[in-house]
Design a protein around this motif. Structure first.
Motif, PDB file in Angstrom:
ATOM      1  N   LYS A 238       0.858  -1.130   0.073  1.00  0.00           N
ATOM      2  CA  LYS A 238      -0.159   0.074  -0.082  1.00  0.00           C
ATOM      3  C   LYS A 238       0.794   1.203   0.020  1.00  0.00           C
ATOM      4  N   MET A 239       0.799   2.032  -1.053  1.00  0.00           N
ATOM      5  CA  MET A 239       1.488   3.240  -1.082  1.00  0.00           C
ATOM      6  C   MET A 239       1.301   4.311  -0.204  1.00  0.00           C
ATOM      7  N   LYS A 240       0.108   4.284   0.561  1.00  0.00           N
ATOM      8  CA  LYS A 240      -0.236   5.443   1.542  1.00  0.00           C
ATOM      9  C   LYS A 240       0.743   5.270   2.643  1.00  0.00           C
ATOM     10  N   PHE A 241       1.497   4.346   3.195  1.00  0.00           N
ATOM     11  CA  PHE A 241       2.337   4.275   4.040  1.00  0.00           C
ATOM     12  C   PHE A 241       3.542   5.162   3.391  1.00  0.00           C
ATOM     13  N   HIS A 242       3.923   4.977   2.324  1.00  0.00           N
ATOM     14  CA  HIS A 242       5.057   5.683   1.693  1.00  0.00           C
ATOM     15  C   HIS A 242       4.822   7.201   1.604  1.00  0.00           C
ATOM     16  N   VAL A 243       3.536   7.435   1.167  1.00  0.00           N
ATOM     17  CA  VAL A 243       3.047   8.798   1.059  1.00  0.00           C
ATOM     18  C   VAL A 243       3.113   9.638   2.265  1.00  0.00           C
ATOM     19  N   ALA A 244       2.570   8.933   3.381  1.00  0.00           N
ATOM     20  CA  ALA A 244       2.614   9.668   4.828  1.00  0.00           C
ATOM     21  C   ALA A 244       3.932   9.779   5.409  1.00  0.00           C
ATOM     22  N   ALA A 245       4.669   8.710   4.860  1.00  0.00           N
ATOM     23  CA  ALA A 245       6.129   8.941   5.569  1.00  0.00           C
ATOM     24  C   ALA A 245       6.887  10.169   4.821  1.00  0.00           C
ATOM     25  N   SER A 246       6.857  10.266   3.429  1.00  0.00           N
ATOM     26  CA  SER A 246       7.206  11.188   2.745  1.00  0.00           C
ATOM     27  C   SER A 246       6.725  12.462   3.271  1.00  0.00           C
ATOM     28  N   VAL A 247       5.660  13.002   3.577  1.00  0.00           N
ATOM     29  CA  VAL A 247       5.067  13.980   4.023  1.00  0.00           C
ATOM     30  C   VAL A 247       5.533  14.312   5.180  1.00  0.00           C
ATOM     31  N   LEU A 248       5.805  13.491   6.066  1.00  0.00           N
ATOM     32  CA  LEU A 248       6.264  13.564   7.677  1.00  0.00           C
ATOM     33  C   LEU A 248       7.806  13.958   7.379  1.00  0.00           C
ATOM     34  N   LEU A 249       8.551  13.448   6.294  1.00  0.00           N
ATOM     35  CA  LEU A 249       9.869  13.724   5.874  1.00  0.00           C
ATOM     36  C   LEU A 249      10.155  14.961   5.562  1.00  0.00           C
ATOM     37  N   LEU A 250       9.326  15.433   4.752  1.00  0.00           N
ATOM     38  CA  LEU A 250       9.132  16.873   4.319  1.00  0.00           C
ATOM     39  C   LEU A 250       8.645  17.924   5.391  1.00  0.00           C
ATOM     40  N   VAL A 251       8.095  17.613   6.245  1.00  0.00           N
ATOM     41  CA  VAL A 251       7.845  18.558   7.479  1.00  0.00           C
ATOM     42  C   VAL A 251       9.071  18.784   8.303  1.00  0.00           C
ATOM     43  N   PHE A 252       9.750  17.464   8.700  1.00  0.00           N
ATOM     44  CA  PHE A 252      10.808  17.790   9.165  1.00  0.00           C
ATOM     45  C   PHE A 252      11.966  18.526   8.595  1.00  0.00           C
ATOM     46  N   LEU A 253      12.007  18.305   7.405  1.00  0.00           N
ATOM     47  CA  LEU A 253      12.984  19.241   6.594  1.00  0.00           C
ATOM     48  C   LEU A 253      12.748  20.490   6.576  1.00  0.00           C
ATOM     49  N   LEU A 254      11.555  21.024   6.533  1.00  0.00           N
ATOM     50  CA  LEU A 254      11.035  22.166   6.327  1.00  0.00           C
ATOM     51  C   LEU A 254      11.322  22.844   7.953  1.00  0.00           C
ATOM     52  N   VAL A 255      10.935  22.478   9.201  1.00  0.00           N
ATOM     53  CA  VAL A 255      11.232  23.017  10.143  1.00  0.00           C
ATOM     54  C   VAL A 255      12.656  22.954  10.459  1.00  0.00           C
ATOM     55  N   ALA A 256      13.566  22.224   9.768  1.00  0.00           N
ATOM     56  CA  ALA A 256      15.181  22.193  10.113  1.00  0.00           C
ATOM     57  C   ALA A 256      15.392  23.450   9.325  1.00  0.00           C
ATOM     58  N   TYR A 257      15.038  23.678   7.881  1.00  0.00           N
ATOM     59  CA  TYR A 257      15.240  24.892   7.296  1.00  0.00           C
ATOM     60  C   TYR A 257      14.908  26.048   7.885  1.00  0.00           C
ATOM     61  N   LEU A 258      13.756  26.177   8.663  1.00  0.00           N
ATOM     62  CA  LEU A 258      13.211  27.381   9.550  1.00  0.00           C
ATOM     63  C   LEU A 258      14.027  27.588  10.382  1.00  0.00           C
ATOM     64  N   LEU A 259      14.567  26.489  11.400  1.00  0.00           N
ATOM     65  CA  LEU A 259      15.395  26.956  12.521  1.00  0.00           C
ATOM     66  C   LEU A 259      16.830  27.467  11.771  1.00  0.00           C
ATOM     67  N   GLY A 260      17.217  26.843  11.006  1.00  0.00           N
ATOM     68  CA  GLY A 260      18.438  26.938  10.313  1.00  0.00           C
ATOM     69  C   GLY A 260      18.657  28.418   9.767  1.00  0.00           C
ATOM     70  N   GLY A 261      17.299  29.100   9.447  1.00  0.00           N
ATOM     71  CA  GLY A 261      17.454  30.593   8.960  1.00  0.00           C
ATOM     72  C   GLY A 261      17.341  31.296  10.332  1.00  0.00           C
ATOM     73  N   LEU A 262      16.675  31.014  11.246  1.00  0.00           N
ATOM     74  CA  LEU A 262      16.671  31.654  12.458  1.00  0.00           C
ATOM     75  C   LEU A 262      17.990  31.737  13.307  1.00  0.00           C
ATOM     76  N   THR A 263      18.553  30.682  13.258  1.00  0.00           N
ATOM     77  CA  THR A 263      19.995  30.531  13.703  1.00  0.00           C
ATOM     78  C   THR A 263      21.106  31.307  12.986  1.00  0.00           C
ATOM     79  N   SER A 264      20.870  31.491  11.628  1.00  0.00           N
ATOM     80  CA  SER A 264      21.836  32.225  11.010  1.00  0.00           C
ATOM     81  C   SER A 264      22.046  33.525  11.311  1.00  0.00           C
ATOM     82  N   ALA A 265      20.913  34.343  11.779  1.00  0.00           N
ATOM     83  CA  ALA A 265      20.872  35.656  12.189  1.00  0.00           C
ATOM     84  C   ALA A 265      21.626  35.841  13.568  1.00  0.00           C
ATOM     85  N   GLU A 266      21.952  34.969  14.117  1.00  0.00           N
ATOM     86  CA  GLU A 266      22.558  35.048  15.350  1.00  0.00           C
ATOM     87  C   GLU A 266      24.248  35.269  15.437  1.00  0.00           C
ATOM     88  N   TYR A 267      24.740  34.960  14.170  1.00  0.00           N
ATOM     89  CA  TYR A 267      26.399  34.829  13.963  1.00  0.00           C
ATOM     90  C   TYR A 267      26.786  35.564  12.759  1.00  0.00           C
TER      91      TYR A 267
END
Length: 439
Positions: A238-267
């Motif tokens: 069932k591809m729904k498991f792969h799709v759900a994991a892909s969406v979760l992975l994308l969310v984690f990466l977007l959060v990492a990008y957001l935190l990285g952007g905020l951290t960049s302003a400190e240095y």
């Protein structure tokens, strides 16, 4: 007369405190840190003489102000040869890494060194240091706000006065009586007690939570969710498991990008977004979002070649993410053991995903095999239905032909049991399906 002069000099040498300049002193017993300040009242340029001693952390600092914002700070760290101290006057416009302030004239005096037991000793005079952009030192105040901070344990060894700093490990505040510090200009002597200083609480431990969260979320996405998603794509029908994991992975990466952007302003080193880590991270966005767009029906139906882009896009995204993470550790000035551990984990996960994807390409994913088997079953059922239909049509045709031939044959005698069913003379004929003639 000469004997009297030599006697006076001997007494002064034995009791140096008799000739020490008047100063206010900040002393921290936990680290044996001393900062003594003399505000010279006999100079036209408002000289400030100070003596600073502290354990040789990666860096230590003293600042004039309530907080980092708009404060004049003196950042001290080992020189490139590790034998003396680099003192960098800096300003900060926010609670971020301060930048070198070149308009301050600071002269290091001969007593500046790093002792054999690893202690900073700084003796210096600062000219025209009482006023700076958006701030000033109130020499008439009895409670001038002051700040201090200690960097982490790993040393910086540089002669560059704008050298990159890691976030402070501990910090604190105190107030200093400027009237106590005023007197004839001169470098204060060693001191081990407070004088004209009031502490505002103790040392506080700092936590770089945002930067740490950026690293943790990014590593979870790359080294945990990514291989799990590959397993789901290859071994679940069932591809729904792969799709759900892909969406979760994308969310984690977007959060990492957001935190990285905020951290960049400190240095200072990352405010311009031009570091190799940041450039690689931005380049990774292209294959990442192309991979996310491929399953959309209007795009997936553009060409039969479009679905084949999925694997190379996924592989290039993973490689760029791992490379970006390694460059991020270098940008964050992490120690070599941490970088080596990251490299080892990255190689293990890469080898696992590569072998798994190779197996999937050769055998096909579970979803593809299931779909192919379903299509084969449907094709076989279609063939069976077609053959059964042809057989029924042929049987009906033979039955009709038999009836017609029986009705029109020999002396008008009728035919019973035409076709495949036995006629009334079954016991006489004993052969079902054969036409039986009436006598």
């Amino acid at each position: 007369m000469e004997r009297i002069v030599f006697a006076v000099l001997a007494v002064l040498a034995a009791f140096p405190t008799l000739i020490q300049a008047q100063a206010a002193t900040f002393y921290l017993p936990e680290t044996e840190t001393q900062f003594s300040l003399n505000v010279a009242n006999d100079t036209d340029n408002g000289d400030l003489f100070f003596r600073f001693t502290s354990p040789a952390y990666s860096w230590v600092s003293i600042g004039f102000g309530k907080s980092m914002k708009d404060s004049l700070m003196f950042i001290m760290y080992p020189s490139e040869d590790g034998k003396t101290v680099t003192v960098s006057p800096r300003l900060s416009t926010s609670n971020s890494e301060p930048s070198f302030y070149p308009d301050t004239q600071l002269d290091l005096l001969p007593g500046t060194t790093i002792t054999s037991d690893g202690m900073f000793v700084v003796e210096a005079v600062c000219h025209y240091c009482r006023v700076w952009p958006n701030g000033a030192l109130d020499t008439e105040s009895t409670a001038q706000p002051m700040i201090y901070a200690f960097g982490p344990g790993r040393r910086i060894m540089s002669n560059d006065k704008n050298a990159a700093l890691k976030r402070h490990h501990k910090y604190g505040r105190f107030t200093m009586d400027m009237l106590q510090a005023r007197g004839p200009g001169g470098v204060p002597g060693p001191e081990s007690k407070l004088n004209g200083v009031t502490l505002e609480g103790g040392m506080k431990k700092d936590h770089d939570r945002m930067n740490r969260a950026h690293a943790v979320v990014g590593c979870l996405a790359i080294f945990v969710l990514w291989p799990v998603n590959v397993v789901l794509a290859g071994f679940f029908k069932k591809m729904k498991f792969h799709v759900a994991a892909s969406v979760l992975l994308l969310v984690f990466l977007l959060v990492a990008y957001l935190l990285g952007g905020l951290t960049s302003a400190e240095y200072n080193r990352s405010k311009s977004h031009r570091t190799p880590h940041q450039i690689t991270a931005y380049l990774t966005l292209l294959p990442l979002f192309l991979t996310a767009l491929l399953p959309i029906p209007p795009i997936s139906r553009l060409s039969s070649f479009t679905p084949r882009l999925h694997t190379p896009l996924v592989s290039s995204t993973f490689v760029l993410l791992v490379l970006s993470g390694g460059l991020g550790l270098h940008l964050a000035m992490q120690s070599r053991p941490i970088i080596l551990i990251y490299t080892a984990v990255a190689l293990i996960v890469f080898a696992f995903c590569f072998l798994l994807q190779t197996c999937i390409r050769r055998r096909g994913s579970a979803h593809q095999r299931s779909r192919a088997g379903h299509e084969d079953e449907q094709g076989l059922m279609g063939l069976k239905a077609r053959f059964a239909g042809e057989h029924r049509s042929r049987s009906r045709a033979e039955s009709v032909e038999s009836c017609e031939s029986g009705t029109s044959s020999g002396n008008g005698k009728g035919v019973f049991g035409g076709g495949t069913m036995p006629g009334p003379q079954y016991l006489l004929n004993m052969h079902p399906g054969v036409p039986v003639h009436r006598w």
